[in-house]
Design a protein around this motif. Structure first.
Motif, mmCIF file in Angstrom:
data_model
loop_
_atom_site.group_PDB
_atom_site.id
_atom_site.type_symbol
_atom_site.label_atom_id
_atom_site.label_comp_id
_atom_site.label_asym_id
_atom_site.label_seq_id
_atom_site.Cartn_x
_atom_site.Cartn_y
_atom_site.Cartn_z
ATOM 1 N N PRO A 42 -2.403 -2.614 11.472
ATOM 2 C CA PRO A 42 -1.304 -1.906 10.803
ATOM 3 C C PRO A 42 -1.375 -2.041 9.291
ATOM 4 O O PRO A 42 -1.640 -3.125 8.760
ATOM 5 N N GLY A 43 -1.160 -0.932 8.599
ATOM 6 C CA GLY A 43 -1.207 -0.926 7.145
ATOM 7 C C GLY A 43 -2.594 -0.726 6.592
ATOM 8 O O GLY A 43 -2.761 -0.172 5.507
ATOM 9 N N LEU A 44 -3.608 -1.163 7.330
ATOM 10 C CA LEU A 44 -4.997 -1.026 6.880
ATOM 11 C C LEU A 44 -5.690 0.138 7.570
ATOM 12 O O LEU A 44 -6.200 1.054 6.905
ATOM 13 N N GLN A 54 -4.725 6.147 10.225
ATOM 14 C CA GLN A 54 -3.946 6.035 8.998
ATOM 15 C C GLN A 54 -3.966 4.605 8.492
ATOM 16 O O GLN A 54 -4.155 3.660 9.252
ATOM 17 N N GLY A 55 -3.784 4.456 7.165
ATOM 18 C CA GLY A 55 -3.752 3.136 6.570
ATOM 19 C C GLY A 55 -4.505 3.093 5.251
ATOM 20 O O GLY A 55 -5.126 4.073 4.823
ATOM 21 N N PHE A 56 -4.434 1.952 4.595
ATOM 22 C CA PHE A 56 -5.060 1.764 3.289
ATOM 23 C C PHE A 56 -6.561 2.004 3.341
ATOM 24 O O PHE A 56 -7.114 2.728 2.502
ATOM 25 N N ASP A 57 -7.260 1.397 4.309
ATOM 26 C CA ASP A 57 -8.709 1.595 4.415
ATOM 27 C C ASP A 57 -9.069 3.057 4.626
ATOM 28 O O ASP A 57 -10.070 3.547 4.084
ATOM 29 N N VAL A 58 -8.267 3.755 5.404
ATOM 30 C CA VAL A 58 -8.513 5.175 5.669
ATOM 31 C C VAL A 58 -8.352 5.982 4.385
ATOM 32 O O VAL A 58 -9.191 6.842 4.061
ATOM 33 N N ASP A 59 -7.298 5.686 3.628
ATOM 34 C CA ASP A 59 -7.068 6.403 2.368
ATOM 35 C C ASP A 59 -8.146 6.092 1.340
ATOM 36 O O ASP A 59 -8.559 6.979 0.577
ATOM 37 N N ASP A 247 0.808 -0.137 -2.907
ATOM 38 C CA ASP A 247 2.271 -0.152 -2.826
ATOM 39 C C ASP A 247 2.763 0.629 -1.610
ATOM 40 O O ASP A 247 3.723 0.212 -0.939
ATOM 41 N N LYS A 248 2.102 1.740 -1.319
ATOM 42 C CA LYS A 248 2.476 2.569 -0.167
ATOM 43 C C LYS A 248 2.421 1.785 1.139
ATOM 44 O O LYS A 248 3.343 1.857 1.961
ATOM 45 N N TRP A 249 1.356 1.029 1.330
ATOM 46 C CA TRP A 249 1.127 0.376 2.611
ATOM 47 C C TRP A 249 1.624 -1.068 2.663
ATOM 48 O O TRP A 249 1.923 -1.581 3.749
ATOM 49 N N PHE A 250 1.735 -1.746 1.499
ATOM 50 C CA PHE A 250 2.062 -3.176 1.522
ATOM 51 C C PHE A 250 3.161 -3.573 0.543
ATOM 52 O O PHE A 250 3.476 -4.750 0.413
ATOM 53 N N GLY A 251 3.744 -2.604 -0.131
ATOM 54 C CA GLY A 251 4.758 -2.914 -1.139
ATOM 55 C C GLY A 251 5.934 -3.691 -0.590
ATOM 56 O O GLY A 251 6.548 -4.500 -1.298
ATOM 57 N N ALA A 252 6.282 -3.461 0.665
ATOM 58 C CA ALA A 252 7.446 -4.126 1.261
ATOM 59 C C ALA A 252 7.119 -5.508 1.822
ATOM 60 O O ALA A 252 8.006 -6.199 2.316
ATOM 61 N N SER A 253 5.854 -5.921 1.730
ATOM 62 C CA SER A 253 5.442 -7.179 2.367
ATOM 63 C C SER A 253 5.696 -8.408 1.508
ATOM 64 O O SER A 253 5.632 -9.529 1.988
#
Length: 269
Positions: A42-44, A54-59, A247-253
């Motif tokens: 998740p997120g990656l 979907q995720g940071f690695d995908v983007d 920030d999109k994927w992990f900003g809330a962490s």
């Protein structure tokens, strides 16, 4: 910068326009790049219900492909299967929290890193017996197949944790949730993704103890392709895309997210 220019010059002398060492095909010769990513982080990188990813690695992979003027598609990989995806021609690139190491450099060519991660520890919320890496002594620690994170603890730091094998970090988190293991340890982005997905269930200890440099893996010898991927990663940080995606994927962490261009390893073997 001088080192980067020297590497580019050497790559051109060795490979000519496009190809890798020894005349091997480069990703630069392809119209579409097939990129191997994880399906369960998740997120990656995570497979959605419609089969896409979907995720940071995908983007990050999509950004690199666009900078290279290539179309892009994705296939799933496990930690253990990353080298095989490139060796067997199933994928042209691997962007899958793939930590750069001397041993792995003998099997693939690494561009990047595209992110420098700190290794940390994930525990169940409210579990206070593990506050740092030393507290893993005698604890049940999940070992994801194909990952080198646990070896950095057991071999690198000589901490006698009890290793419990799992096929993936997704399975590790399932074991953690059920109480079958006491902790999961790997790169902070991986842990933050799981913690953000299941808020209140897990806690990142926030006691970093090693550095993991996530690279973009290419077929062994593709120096020219590697240099172009490094240029794309540099642009991704300089134009603000990297900061936006983090920030999109992990900003809330709650993680402190870097905004500087990582120091590259260099593409020459």
């Amino acid at each position: 910068m001088r080192k980067l220019v020297s590497s580019v010059t050497a790559a051109l002398l060795l490979s000519g326009c496009g190809g890798g060492l020894g005349g091997a095909q480069s990703i630069l010769d392809k119209e579409e790049l097939v990129v191997a990513v994880k399906p369960d982080q998740p997120g990656l990188a995570e497979r959605t219900r419609d089969g896409s990813f979907q995720g940071f690695d995908v983007d990050v992979a999509a950004y690199i492909a666009a900078r290279l003027g290539k179309k892009v598609s994705f296939v799933a990989t496990t930690s253990e299967g990353r080298e095989a995806k490139l060796r067997d021609g199933v994928a042209d690139m691997v962007v899958a929290t793939y930590s750069i190491s001397p041993e792995r450099k003998e099997q693939v060519t690494f561009a990047g890193p595209y992110y420098v991660s700190n290794q940390d520890i994930l525990v169940r919320a409210g579990y206070t017996r593990i506050r740092n890496v030393r507290d893993l002594k005698g604890r049940r620690l999940c070992e994801a197949q194909g990952s080198i994170s646990t070896s950095r603890i057991v071999e690198g730091r000589q901490i006698a944790a009890v290793l419990v094998p799992a096929k993936s970090y997704g399975e590790c988190v399932d074991l953690l949730r059920s109480g079958a293991v006491d902790a999961v340890s790997t790169g902070d982005l991986i842990l933050a993704g799981f913690a953000a997905r299941e808020r209140g269930a897990f806690t990142v200890v926030n006691a970093p103890f090693t550095v993991e440099r996530y690279g973009v893996a290419l077929p062994l010898g593709d120096v020219a392709g590697c240099e172009e991927v490094n240029r794309a990663i540099t642009a991704m940080y300089q134009d603000g895309t990297a900061a936006t995606l983090l920030d999109k994927w992990f900003g809330a962490s709650g993680l402190r997210l870097p905004a500087f261009v990582p120091e590259f390893e260099g593409c020459m073997p």
